[in-house]
Design a protein around this motif. Structure first.
Motif, PDB file in Angstrom:
ATOM      1  N   ALA A  21     -10.998   3.147  -8.814  1.00  0.00           N
ATOM      2  CA  ALA A  21     -10.649   1.723  -8.863  1.00  0.00           C
ATOM      3  C   ALA A  21      -9.140   1.524  -8.755  1.00  0.00           C
ATOM      4  CB  ALA A  21     -11.181   1.100 -10.149  1.00  0.00           C
ATOM      5  N   ALA A  22      -8.372   2.373  -9.432  1.00  0.00           N
ATOM      6  CA  ALA A  22      -6.907   2.239  -9.382  1.00  0.00           C
ATOM      7  C   ALA A  22      -6.381   2.481  -7.973  1.00  0.00           C
ATOM      8  CB  ALA A  22      -6.276   3.228 -10.359  1.00  0.00           C
ATOM      9  N   ILE A  23      -6.900   3.505  -7.302  1.00  0.00           N
ATOM     10  CA  ILE A  23      -6.447   3.807  -5.946  1.00  0.00           C
ATOM     11  C   ILE A  23      -6.832   2.689  -4.984  1.00  0.00           C
ATOM     12  CG2 ILE A  23      -6.810   5.388  -4.007  1.00  0.00           C
ATOM     13  CD1 ILE A  23      -6.965   7.659  -6.078  1.00  0.00           C
ATOM     14  N   ALA A  24      -8.021   2.105  -5.183  1.00  0.00           N
ATOM     15  CA  ALA A  24      -8.450   0.995  -4.325  1.00  0.00           C
ATOM     16  C   ALA A  24      -7.530  -0.217  -4.496  1.00  0.00           C
ATOM     17  CB  ALA A  24      -9.893   0.624  -4.639  1.00  0.00           C
ATOM     18  N   ILE A  25      -7.153  -0.503  -5.730  1.00  0.00           N
ATOM     19  CA  ILE A  25      -6.232  -1.630  -5.968  1.00  0.00           C
ATOM     20  C   ILE A  25      -4.866  -1.339  -5.361  1.00  0.00           C
ATOM     21  CG2 ILE A  25      -4.995  -2.900  -7.762  1.00  0.00           C
ATOM     22  CD1 ILE A  25      -7.476  -2.576  -9.535  1.00  0.00           C
ATOM     23  N   ALA A  26      -4.385  -0.101  -5.563  1.00  0.00           N
ATOM     24  CA  ALA A  26      -3.066   0.251  -5.041  1.00  0.00           C
ATOM     25  C   ALA A  26      -3.039   0.205  -3.514  1.00  0.00           C
ATOM     26  CB  ALA A  26      -2.682   1.648  -5.530  1.00  0.00           C
ATOM     27  N   ARG A  27      -4.133   0.579  -2.898  1.00  0.00           N
ATOM     28  CA  ARG A  27      -4.176   0.622  -1.438  1.00  0.00           C
ATOM     29  C   ARG A  27      -3.957  -0.767  -0.827  1.00  0.00           C
ATOM     30  NH1 ARG A  27      -8.841   3.090  -0.943  1.00  0.00           N
ATOM     31  NH2 ARG A  27      -7.893   5.165  -0.983  1.00  0.00           N
ATOM     32  N   SER A  28      -4.446  -1.811  -1.482  1.00  0.00           N
ATOM     33  CA  SER A  28      -4.307  -3.170  -0.955  1.00  0.00           C
ATOM     34  C   SER A  28      -3.157  -3.941  -1.603  1.00  0.00           C
ATOM     35  CB  SER A  28      -5.614  -3.944  -1.152  1.00  0.00           C
ATOM     36  OG  SER A  28      -5.942  -4.038  -2.536  1.00  0.00           O
ATOM     37  N   ALA A  29      -2.379  -3.272  -2.452  1.00  0.00           N
ATOM     38  CA  ALA A  29      -1.274  -3.933  -3.144  1.00  0.00           C
ATOM     39  C   ALA A  29      -0.046  -4.006  -2.233  1.00  0.00           C
ATOM     40  CB  ALA A  29      -0.944  -3.173  -4.423  1.00  0.00           C
ATOM     41  N   PRO A  30       0.941  -4.791  -2.612  1.00  0.00           N
ATOM     42  CA  PRO A  30       2.201  -4.814  -1.851  1.00  0.00           C
ATOM     43  C   PRO A  30       2.819  -3.418  -1.753  1.00  0.00           C
ATOM     44  CG  PRO A  30       2.099  -6.675  -3.335  1.00  0.00           C
ATOM     45  CD  PRO A  30       0.936  -5.816  -3.666  1.00  0.00           C
ATOM     46  N   GLU A  31       3.717  -3.248  -0.797  1.00  0.00           N
ATOM     47  CA  GLU A  31       4.271  -1.940  -0.493  1.00  0.00           C
ATOM     48  C   GLU A  31       4.996  -1.316  -1.675  1.00  0.00           C
ATOM     49  OE1 GLU A  31       4.870   1.441   1.735  1.00  0.00           O
ATOM     50  OE2 GLU A  31       3.553  -0.289   2.056  1.00  0.00           O
ATOM     51  N   GLU A  32       5.557  -2.157  -2.574  1.00  0.00           N
ATOM     52  CA  GLU A  32       6.264  -1.602  -3.734  1.00  0.00           C
ATOM     53  C   GLU A  32       5.346  -0.727  -4.583  1.00  0.00           C
ATOM     54  OE1 GLU A  32       8.010  -5.846  -3.428  1.00  0.00           O
ATOM     55  OE2 GLU A  32       6.223  -4.741  -2.744  1.00  0.00           O
ATOM     56  N   VAL A  33       4.029  -1.053  -4.586  1.00  0.00           N
ATOM     57  CA  VAL A  33       3.048  -0.273  -5.353  1.00  0.00           C
ATOM     58  C   VAL A  33       2.313   0.704  -4.454  1.00  0.00           C
ATOM     59  CG1 VAL A  33       0.968  -0.423  -6.769  1.00  0.00           C
ATOM     60  CG2 VAL A  33       2.770  -2.142  -7.017  1.00  0.00           C
ATOM     61  N   ALA A  34       1.899   0.259  -3.271  1.00  0.00           N
ATOM     62  CA  ALA A  34       1.101   1.101  -2.389  1.00  0.00           C
ATOM     63  C   ALA A  34       1.894   2.279  -1.840  1.00  0.00           C
ATOM     64  CB  ALA A  34       0.545   0.265  -1.238  1.00  0.00           C
ATOM     65  N   GLY A  35       3.188   2.050  -1.524  1.00  0.00           N
ATOM     66  CA  GLY A  35       3.989   3.094  -0.885  1.00  0.00           C
ATOM     67  C   GLY A  35       4.114   4.366  -1.695  1.00  0.00           C
ATOM     68  N   PRO A  36       4.577   4.300  -2.954  1.00  0.00           N
ATOM     69  CA  PRO A  36       4.771   5.528  -3.733  1.00  0.00           C
ATOM     70  C   PRO A  36       3.468   6.308  -4.000  1.00  0.00           C
ATOM     71  CG  PRO A  36       5.977   3.698  -4.708  1.00  0.00           C
ATOM     72  CD  PRO A  36       5.101   3.104  -3.660  1.00  0.00           C
ATOM     73  N   LEU A  37       2.317   5.639  -3.938  1.00  0.00           N
ATOM     74  CA  LEU A  37       1.051   6.298  -4.260  1.00  0.00           C
ATOM     75  C   LEU A  37       0.254   6.694  -3.020  1.00  0.00           C
ATOM     76  CD1 LEU A  37      -0.144   3.949  -7.161  1.00  0.00           C
ATOM     77  CD2 LEU A  37       1.163   6.078  -7.338  1.00  0.00           C
ATOM     78  N   ALA A  93       3.051  -7.909  -6.881  1.00  0.00           N
ATOM     79  CA  ALA A  93       3.133  -6.451  -6.990  1.00  0.00           C
ATOM     80  C   ALA A  93       3.109  -6.016  -8.451  1.00  0.00           C
ATOM     81  CB  ALA A  93       4.397  -5.954  -6.305  1.00  0.00           C
ATOM     82  N   ALA A  94       3.785  -6.803  -9.323  1.00  0.00           N
ATOM     83  CA  ALA A  94       3.807  -6.462 -10.746  1.00  0.00           C
ATOM     84  C   ALA A  94       2.404  -6.530 -11.344  1.00  0.00           C
ATOM     85  CB  ALA A  94       4.752  -7.401 -11.495  1.00  0.00           C
ATOM     86  N   SER A  95       1.639  -7.555 -10.972  1.00  0.00           N
ATOM     87  CA  SER A  95       0.259  -7.671 -11.480  1.00  0.00           C
ATOM     88  C   SER A  95      -0.587  -6.500 -11.001  1.00  0.00           C
ATOM     89  CB  SER A  95      -0.349  -8.993 -11.016  1.00  0.00           C
ATOM     90  OG  SER A  95       0.355 -10.091 -11.550  1.00  0.00           O
ATOM     91  N   ALA A  96      -0.424  -6.129  -9.728  1.00  0.00           N
ATOM     92  CA  ALA A  96      -1.180  -5.003  -9.190  1.00  0.00           C
ATOM     93  C   ALA A  96      -0.830  -3.714  -9.925  1.00  0.00           C
ATOM     94  CB  ALA A  96      -0.912  -4.855  -7.694  1.00  0.00           C
ATOM     95  N   LEU A  97       0.455  -3.517 -10.213  1.00  0.00           N
ATOM     96  CA  LEU A  97       0.865  -2.301 -10.907  1.00  0.00           C
ATOM     97  C   LEU A  97       0.316  -2.276 -12.331  1.00  0.00           C
ATOM     98  CD1 LEU A  97       2.409   0.327 -10.970  1.00  0.00           C
ATOM     99  CD2 LEU A  97       4.470  -0.951 -11.618  1.00  0.00           C
ATOM    100  N   ARG A  98       0.313  -3.434 -13.004  1.00  0.00           N
ATOM    101  CA  ARG A  98      -0.238  -3.464 -14.371  1.00  0.00           C
ATOM    102  C   ARG A  98      -1.719  -3.104 -14.354  1.00  0.00           C
ATOM    103  NH1 ARG A  98       3.282  -7.918 -14.906  1.00  0.00           N
ATOM    104  NH2 ARG A  98       1.627  -9.412 -14.438  1.00  0.00           N
TER     105      ARG A  98
END
Length: 417
Positions: free
Chosen positions: A156-172, A195-200
């Protein structure tokens, strides 16, 4: 398994129990199949004792068939065995296996179980569920659930990160779960609110992943300790880790002597060959029945040996040259490993397997004491003495009492002298 009742005692009765979460329904038959009793009892300790007393009031119990000895009937089966009643497990009929138009109710199911006990067919020795294997079963169930929870949280975390803004998706991006989750926990929160909400959200799931993994690791250490203390011969098998060993032990139960042979254990694990011949083609296929968790353990051991053991690879190559497919080679390997596991389970310390590992029955016979006399001295039935000597029943305290009585020289109570 077919049970031979032999010469029946006077007043012989056969009981069947349909078990549920809140109450159990008992049916008692006489030796010619007439219903003597049909009654419900609460699924509680006082209900277990009342049910046992009702069976004994009806006559001399020869067999008590209990449905669900590993689920709703576990407590009842354990208590009846402690009280010396001859308990057998009755398989619950599948819905599609019921005859069309047949009735379905608790009294009917209890009577069906009693008639199976009367016929002596389709019964099996229930797992005793009173030793280290039962402890391992509970820990293994919790560990498996924690591993599943960790996997689900990471996915679930990877799925959220994949569609998140680049600030979150890029590093992961491109990371596996074991690297992405710790990385997410160490990321600084971005200024962008989306991006902050996605990271939380990713962090919350990563924390769940970490907690589940840590709890699973603690349980795994406990499981390994139990296996190492209860059956080190399993861990001595090449390629058999603590989880695979525990799954094989759970399939056999605390009383592996209940299985008549290593072929029976292979069938229990779904590793027995199933003929699939047609015309001029003679072949066997994998058994898709049995305990699938135990089968998975056999598969893991076989895969490890194929990857790391030269002898196993040479054997697989030879069988493939004889025309066997990869699946058929795997079937042969799993059947061999099941045989090895059975020997380990019945000889947990590496000793030769046997049904009288403590020598209790041999010592009693050498002293010229009958099972009836031993039962009278210990205040239990002859049937319970037989089950203890076979390694198929009796609580740990009862088995220890019997062992102490043998080691003390078979003292006879004063009121029996």
């Amino acid at each position: 398994m077919r049970v031979d009742h032999g010469d029946l005692p006077e007043g012989a009765v056969f009981a069947g129990v349909d078990t549920h979460a809140d109450e159990h329904w008992l049916c008692v038959l006489d030796a010619v199949g007439r219903v003597l009793l049909s009654e419900r009892f609460p699924a509680a300790p006082e209900g277990y004792d009342a049910l046992a007393a009702a069976v004994r009031r009806a006559g001399e119990p020869v067999a008590v068939g209990v449905e669900g000895t590993a689920t709703y009937g576990a407590g009842l089966a354990r208590r009846l065995s402690e009280l010396g009643l001859p308990v057998w497990e009755v398989l619950q009929p599948e819905r599609r296996g019921r005859p069309r138009g047949s009735r379905k109710s608790d009294p009917v199911d209890a009577e069906r179980a009693a008639r199976k006990a009367l016929s002596g067919e389709g019964l099996s020795v229930p797992k005793s569920r009173d030793g280290w294997v039962e402890s391992a079963r509970a820990l293994l169930a919790a560990r498996d659930r924690l591993v599943s929870s960790a996997t689900a949280a990471a996915n679930a975390a990877i799925a959220i990160a994949r569609s998140a803004p680049e600030e979150v998706a890029g590093p992961l991006r491109g990371m596996r779960a074991d690297r992405a989750m710790p990385a997410a926990l160490g990321m600084a929160e971005p200024d962008d609110p989306v991006a902050a909400s996605a990271l939380r959200a990713v962090r919350a799931l990563a924390e769940s992943w970490r907690a589940s993994r840590e709890a699973a690791a603690r349980l795994l250490a406990e499981i390994e300790g139990l296996v190492r203390g209860g059956c080190p011969a399993l861990l001595a098998m090449y390629g058999c880790g603590a989880v695979s060993a525990a799954r094989l032990a759970v399939a056999a139960g605390d009383n592996p002597g209940r299985m008549a042979s290593e072929a029976a254990f292979a069938a229990l694990c779904g590793a027995s060959p199933v003929e699939a011949s047609s015309g001029r083609t003679v072949r066997h296929r994998l058994n898709r029945g049995g305990d699938r968790r135990a089968n998975s353990a056999l598969h893991q051991i076989a895969r490890h040996r194929l990857d790391h053991d030269p002898r196993t690879r040479a054997y697989a190559a030879r069988r493939r040259s004889e025309g066997l497919s990869d699946r058929e080679v795997m079937r042969c390997l799993k059947r061999y490993i099941a045989r090895e596991a059975y020997r380990a389970l019945t000889g947990p310390r590496g000793a030769a397997p046997g049904f009288d590992p403590g020598g209790l029955g041999s010592a009693r016979r050498a002293a010229g004491i009958s099972q009836e006399a031993a039962g009278a001295a210990l205040g239990v039935s002859r049937g319970l003495i037989s089950l203890i000597e076979l390694g198929r029943g009796g609580s740990p305290s009862m088995r220890e009492r019997y062992r102490a009585w043998v080691e003390d020289g078979f003292p006879i109570p004063a009121d029996q002298g």
